[in-house]
Motif scaffolding. Structure first.
Motif, short mmCIF file in Angstrom:
data_model
loop_
_atom_site.label_atom_id
_atom_site.label_comp_id
_atom_site.label_asym_id
_atom_site.label_seq_id
_atom_site.Cartn_x
_atom_site.Cartn_y
_atom_site.Cartn_z
N GLY A 46 0.81 -1.21 0.00
CA GLY A 46 0.00 0.00 0.00
C GLY A 46 0.85 1.26 0.00
N ILE A 49 2.41 1.68 -3.45
CA ILE A 49 1.40 2.17 -4.40
C ILE A 49 1.10 3.64 -4.15
N ALA A 50 0.96 4.02 -2.88
CA ALA A 50 0.65 5.41 -2.53
C ALA A 50 1.75 6.36 -3.00
N ASN A 53 0.82 7.03 -6.54
CA ASN A 53 -0.59 7.31 -6.82
C ASN A 53 -0.84 8.81 -6.82
N LYS A 56 -3.27 10.19 -3.41
CA LYS A 56 -2.63 9.49 -2.31
C LYS A 56 -3.50 9.39 -1.06
N LYS A 58 -6.68 8.82 -0.27
CA LYS A 58 -7.56 7.67 -0.09
C LYS A 58 -6.73 6.42 0.25
N GLN A 59 -5.64 6.24 -0.45
CA GLN A 59 -4.76 5.09 -0.21
C GLN A 59 -4.14 5.17 1.19
N SER A 62 -6.57 4.22 3.96
CA SER A 62 -6.72 2.77 4.03
C SER A 62 -5.54 2.14 4.78
N ILE A 63 -4.37 2.64 4.53
CA ILE A 63 -3.16 2.14 5.20
C ILE A 63 -3.24 2.42 6.70
#
Length: 111
Positions: A46, A49-50, A53, A56, A58-59, A62-63
């Motif tokens: 995650g 990916i962030a 991204n 960032k 939203k990611q 989630s993390i």
């Protein structure tokens, strides 16, 4: 290539934690240990990916929840007496450091 400190700390946490989790008694290894290992890898993925991204925030949110789950799972390990207090404290310290950096990253993205 120099890594973001949060990614390096997460990588270091995985290197430290996975061998411990792999040695859990069979009763807890598959129920809790494997979940934690998968969660650790998901956390690292995650973050990676962030990093690239465009959206960032939203990611990263989630993390944050994944990290909170890891905190509680670590607490369960300690409460079930599966890790000694020094390992619990060390894991907590690393998780908190990652959380502080994650909070800063989220705050920066919110602006």
């Amino acid at each position: 290539m120099e890594e973001l400190p949060i990614i390096q700390k997460t990588y270091d946490l995985i290197k430290w934690y996975v061998p411990i989790l792999n040695r859990l008694p069979k009763l807890h290894k598959f129920a809790l240990g494997d979940r934690m290992i998968n969660g650790l890898y998901n956390l690292l993925e995650g973050l990676l990916i962030a990093r690239y991204n465009k959206d960032k925030l939203k990611q990263l949110e989630s993390i944050r929840s994944q990290l909170d789950i890891l905190r509680y799972q670590t607490r369960l390990l300690f409460d079930f007496k599966l890790i000694p207090v020094n390992r619990y404290e060390f894991a907590g310290k690393l998780i908190n450091e990652i959380g502080i950096e994650l909070g800063g990253w989220i705050k920066h993205q919110s602006k």
